[in-house]
Design an enzyme around this catalytic site. Structure first.
Site, PDB file in Angstrom:
ATOM      1  N   LYS A  52      42.211  59.939  46.014  1.00 44.75           N
ATOM      2  CA  LYS A  52      42.661  59.511  44.680  1.00 44.75           C
ATOM      3  C   LYS A  52      43.078  60.726  43.849  1.00 44.75           C
ATOM      4  CE  LYS A  52      39.903  55.364  45.055  1.00 44.75           C
ATOM      5  NZ  LYS A  52      38.778  54.508  44.639  1.00 44.75           N
ATOM      6  N   GLN A  96      33.424  54.652  41.547  1.00 45.22           N
ATOM      7  CA  GLN A  96      33.531  54.451  42.990  1.00 45.22           C
ATOM      8  C   GLN A  96      32.335  53.641  43.508  1.00 45.22           C
ATOM      9  OE1 GLN A  96      36.250  55.322  44.656  1.00 45.22           O
ATOM     10  NE2 GLN A  96      35.486  54.603  46.622  1.00 45.22           N
ATOM     11  N   ASP A 119      40.884  49.518  38.440  1.00 45.60           N
ATOM     12  CA  ASP A 119      40.493  48.847  39.691  1.00 45.60           C
ATOM     13  C   ASP A 119      40.699  47.337  39.575  1.00 45.60           C
ATOM     14  OD1 ASP A 119      39.662  50.406  41.855  1.00 45.60           O
ATOM     15  OD2 ASP A 119      37.685  50.801  40.973  1.00 45.60           O
TER      16      ASP A 119
HETATM   17  N1  GUN Z   1      35.005  51.585  47.220  1.00 45.31           N
HETATM   18  C1  GUN Z   1      35.827  51.187  48.225  1.00 45.31           C
HETATM   19  N2  GUN Z   1      37.014  50.784  47.731  1.00 45.31           N
HETATM   20  C2  GUN Z   1      36.931  50.892  46.379  1.00 45.31           C
HETATM   21  C3  GUN Z   1      37.846  50.629  45.320  1.00 45.31           C
HETATM   22  O1  GUN Z   1      38.973  50.175  45.499  1.00 45.31           O
HETATM   23  N3  GUN Z   1      37.386  50.916  44.062  1.00 45.31           N
HETATM   24  C4  GUN Z   1      36.151  51.402  43.837  1.00 45.31           C
HETATM   25  N4  GUN Z   1      35.804  51.637  42.578  1.00 45.31           N
HETATM   26  N5  GUN Z   1      35.282  51.658  44.802  1.00 45.31           N
HETATM   27  C5  GUN Z   1      35.676  51.414  46.063  1.00 45.31           C
END
Ligand code: GUN
Length: 282
Positions: A52, A96, A119
């Site tokens: 990211k 996350q 998200d």
């Molecule tokens: N953990 C695995 N995929 C994601 C996601 O798309 N967003 C977040 N916040 N955590 C994750």
């Protein structure tokens, strides 16, 4: 069979986001900004977060990562989220997942301001999606939809089968397909005669998280297959939720694993961040 190249589409989205971010910066004196919160040392999460950060850098977005110890209390995490909510220089906030056992992810997600929830996991954004109203859409189903659009798949009246019913992928995906006038069936690990249901699908979205659960021989000839799964086999190989070789012999379009939905998900996150930034100043 044609391959739905997620890497290529992600590159083109990154280019659009980079241009949008430059326009934003010219007008508002700073690029769009994403704050990522990670608690603990989960190795997969560390990799996702690094991806990211890298995607933000490539697209000219600012990213801040808050790396916090696994023993952080739930109330301290919520205080950090609330501070990010009121920070004028922050456009997107993600926490996350997974979080350590002692922290309730639902409570934390609900603490994120819906306008910064890039998200798309906040119940307000999910509610907008379920009601067919605009809002921030979860990145993985958004990635799937953009891949379907790249292939110019006409969803109207078609049978779309979603395998998996998670809050982050299966359920929002089903709503997005409904919005596009598909006839949607949602299956899961307890669905009886899964093979028969999948065999009726014009579009299959596989998001169960079980290596090659969906057999190639189940796929209707000419169907479009989007594979969200990323599973590591004992020999180290990465495979999706669909048996690729046999499915690709029958599908009209199919996403590879890796290189399909995966790279698109991060591209959709930065695209959501730009959208959130623009909406906040609008
Ligand atoms: N953990 C695995 N995929 C994601 C996601 O798309 N967003 C977040 N916040 N955590 C994750």
């Amino acid at each position: 069979m044609a391959l739905l190249d997620g890497k290529k589409l992600a590159k083109s989205i990154r280019k659009d986001v980079r241009e949008g971010a430059q326009d934003f910066a010219k007008r508002w004196g700073r690029p769009p900004t994403l704050d990522v919160v990670i608690v603990g040392e989960d190795p997969a999460s560390q990799i996702y977060v690094r991806n990211k950060e890298r995607a933000c850098l490539k697209a000219g977005l600012i990213s801040h990562t808050h790396r916090l110890s696994a023993d952080l209390s739930q109330s301290d995490l919520i205080e950090l989220v609330r501070n990010l909510n009121i920070d004028e220089a922050v456009d997107g906030v993600i926490v996350q997942l997974p979080l350590p056992e002692h922290i309730d992810p639902d409570v934390v997600i609900r603490a994120i301001g819906p306008i910064k929830d890039v998200d798309g996991f906040h119940p307000i954004n999910l509610g907008h999606l379920f009601a067919g109203r605009p809002g921030l859409i979860p990145c993985t189903p958004l990635a799937c939809m953009r891949l379907l659009d790249m292939a110019e798949v006409d969803l109207k009246g078609k049978n779309a089968v979603v395998v998996g019913r998670s809050m982050t992928v299966g359920k929002p995906m089903a709503m997005m397909l409904l919005e596009r006038h598909a006839t949607v069936t949602v299956c899961h690990s307890r669905t009886e005669k899964l093979a028969h249901v999948v065999a009726e699908a014009d579009v299959v979205i596989a998001a169960v998280g079980q290596a090659e659960l969906i057999k190639g021989e189940w796929i209707k000839r000419g169907a479009v297959v989007i594979d969200v799964g990323i599973n590591r086999l004992e020999d180290g190989a990465l495979v999706g939720d669909v048996e690729f070789d046999t499915a690709s012999a029958r599908a009209s379009w199919i996403t590879p694993v890796p290189g399909g939905v995966g790279p698109m998900t991060v591209a959709c996150l930065i695209s959501n961040t730009l959208e959130a930034a623009k909406k906040r100043v609008a």
